[in-house]
Design an enzyme around this catalytic site. Structure first.
Site, PDB file in Angstrom:
ATOM      1  N   GLY A   1       0.849  -1.190   0.000  1.00 59.68           N
ATOM      2  CA  GLY A   1       0.000   0.000   0.000  1.00 59.68           C
ATOM      3  C   GLY A   1       0.879   1.232   0.000  1.00 59.68           C
ATOM      4  O   GLY A   1       2.015   1.198   0.475  1.00 59.68           O
TER       5      GLY A   1
ATOM      6  N   CYS B   1       5.694  -0.110   7.194  1.00 57.92           N
ATOM      7  CA  CYS B   1       5.344   1.099   6.447  1.00 57.92           C
ATOM      8  C   CYS B   1       6.567   1.528   5.653  1.00 57.92           C
ATOM      9  O   CYS B   1       7.676   1.547   6.192  1.00 57.92           O
ATOM     10  CB  CYS B   1       4.939   2.198   7.435  1.00 57.92           C
ATOM     11  SG  CYS B   1       4.525   3.767   6.632  1.00 57.92           S
ATOM     12  N   LEU B   2       6.382   1.860   4.374  1.00 64.01           N
ATOM     13  CA  LEU B   2       7.522   2.264   3.547  1.00 64.01           C
ATOM     14  C   LEU B   2       8.176   3.542   4.073  1.00 64.01           C
ATOM     15  O   LEU B   2       9.335   3.806   3.772  1.00 64.01           O
ATOM     16  CB  LEU B   2       7.082   2.445   2.086  1.00 64.01           C
ATOM     17  CG  LEU B   2       6.606   1.176   1.372  1.00 64.01           C
ATOM     18  CD1 LEU B   2       6.191   1.487  -0.057  1.00 64.01           C
ATOM     19  CD2 LEU B   2       7.676   0.092   1.388  1.00 64.01           C
TER      20      LEU B   2
ATOM     21  N   HIS C   1      -2.802   7.542   6.996  1.00 64.21           N
ATOM     22  CA  HIS C   1      -1.820   8.440   6.377  1.00 64.21           C
ATOM     23  C   HIS C   1      -2.482   9.732   5.891  1.00 64.21           C
ATOM     24  O   HIS C   1      -1.882  10.807   5.960  1.00 64.21           O
ATOM     25  CB  HIS C   1      -1.156   7.767   5.164  1.00 64.21           C
ATOM     26  CG  HIS C   1       0.064   6.963   5.503  1.00 64.21           C
ATOM     27  ND1 HIS C   1       1.168   7.528   6.091  1.00 64.21           N
ATOM     28  CD2 HIS C   1       0.360   5.656   5.318  1.00 64.21           C
ATOM     29  CE1 HIS C   1       2.093   6.581   6.259  1.00 64.21           C
ATOM     30  NE2 HIS C   1       1.621   5.436   5.806  1.00 64.21           N
TER      31      HIS C   1
ATOM     32  N   HIS D   1      -4.532   1.406   7.532  1.00 63.86           N
ATOM     33  CA  HIS D   1      -3.201   2.020   7.614  1.00 63.86           C
ATOM     34  C   HIS D   1      -3.088   3.206   6.641  1.00 63.86           C
ATOM     35  O   HIS D   1      -2.641   4.294   7.010  1.00 63.86           O
ATOM     36  CB  HIS D   1      -2.147   0.950   7.292  1.00 63.86           C
ATOM     37  CG  HIS D   1      -0.737   1.446   7.276  1.00 63.86           C
ATOM     38  ND1 HIS D   1       0.179   1.099   8.232  1.00 63.86           N
ATOM     39  CD2 HIS D   1      -0.081   2.271   6.413  1.00 63.86           C
ATOM     40  CE1 HIS D   1       1.341   1.689   7.960  1.00 63.86           C
ATOM     41  NE2 HIS D   1       1.207   2.399   6.861  1.00 63.86           N
ATOM     42  N   GLU D   2      -3.525   2.998   5.398  1.00 65.11           N
ATOM     43  CA  GLU D   2      -3.395   4.049   4.381  1.00 65.11           C
ATOM     44  C   GLU D   2      -4.356   5.200   4.656  1.00 65.11           C
ATOM     45  O   GLU D   2      -4.010   6.367   4.422  1.00 65.11           O
ATOM     46  CB  GLU D   2      -3.600   3.483   2.973  1.00 65.11           C
ATOM     47  CG  GLU D   2      -2.651   2.343   2.581  1.00 65.11           C
ATOM     48  CD  GLU D   2      -1.174   2.643   2.772  1.00 65.11           C
ATOM     49  OE1 GLU D   2      -0.778   3.827   2.710  1.00 65.11           O
ATOM     50  OE2 GLU D   2      -0.406   1.692   3.013  1.00 65.11           O
TER      51      GLU D   2
ATOM     52  N   GLN E   1       2.955   9.902   1.216  1.00 64.91           N
ATOM     53  CA  GLN E   1       4.218   9.165   1.310  1.00 64.91           C
ATOM     54  C   GLN E   1       5.140   9.435   0.131  1.00 64.91           C
ATOM     55  O   GLN E   1       6.306   9.041   0.150  1.00 64.91           O
ATOM     56  CB  GLN E   1       3.956   7.657   1.404  1.00 64.91           C
ATOM     57  CG  GLN E   1       3.379   7.243   2.745  1.00 64.91           C
ATOM     58  CD  GLN E   1       3.248   5.747   2.803  1.00 64.91           C
ATOM     59  OE1 GLN E   1       2.301   5.188   2.257  1.00 64.91           O
ATOM     60  NE2 GLN E   1       4.209   5.085   3.432  1.00 64.91           N
TER      61      GLN E   1
HETATM   62 ZN    ZN Z   1       2.474   3.623   5.861  1.00 65.34          ZN
END
Ligand code: ZN
Length: 181
Positions: free
Chosen positions: A54, A101-102, A147, A143-144, A59
């Site tokens: 994701g 998470c990236l 963000h 999660h997204e 991000q």
């Molecule tokens: Zn993330």
């Protein structure tokens, strides 16, 4: 002309904690045009290149309400999705699972989420749809969506996880300070 058309797509890269762009409450997408499509295509490239499941627009430094997801982490397929101006309209059950998470490379921690959610969002044509998901996909949606409101793993993790990951968080903070010097 949308602001998206001004973005240099080739320069986009994953923004890491504690970059302040990850803390913003993102603004709604209003124009569903070719620039938006190009931006989303670039996001998919970046997500797959990083083996992510994701990726949210902030991000990659764009504070707009949009994320992409694919729980298989493999390009294409039926689970690949674009969620624009998403809203979680139903949650049920609860589940604790490992999450990464990236924007926090190398980190993994247990996070409690709803087990199943229903999301309402627009697609790239601006058409609204709803989708119900459970397990990993539901976790990605939550999660997204976080963000897009500036909420990060470091806000959701337990005190124990914070202590466990203290070194990693500190390293990320130092790396970021380095780029600002
Ligand atoms: Zn993330």
């Amino acid at each position: 002309m949308s602001a998206i058309s001004e973005i240099d797509l080739s320069a986009l890269k994953v923004v890491k904690y504690p970059d302040p762009r990850l803390r913003e409450v993102c603004t709604a997408v209003e124009e569903f045009d070719d620039s938006l499509r190009g931006f989303v295509e670039r996001m998919f490239e970046i997500m797959y290149a990083s083996n992510g499941v994701g990726l949210a627009a902030p991000q990659v430094g764009q504070t707009i309400r949009l994320f992409i997801a694919n729980p298989t982490a493999e390009p294409g397929g039926e689970y690949e999705g674009v969620y624009i101006n998403p809203e979680i309209i139903e949650r049920s059950g609860s589940d604790v699972g490992d999450e990464g998470c990236l924007s926090f490379p190398g980190m993994s921690c247990k996070i409690k989420r709803a087990e199943a959610v229903t999301i309402r969002a627009a697609n790239l044509n601006g058409e609204t749809f709803t989708q119900t998901a459970e397990g990993l996909q539901a976790r990605i949606f939550q999660h997204e969506s976080d963000h897009l409101d500036g909420i990060l793993l470091s806000d959701r993790m337990s005190t124990v996880a914070k202590i466990t990951n203290r070194r990693l968080l500190k390293d990320l903070e130092e790396d970021y300070a380095e780029t600002k010097r």
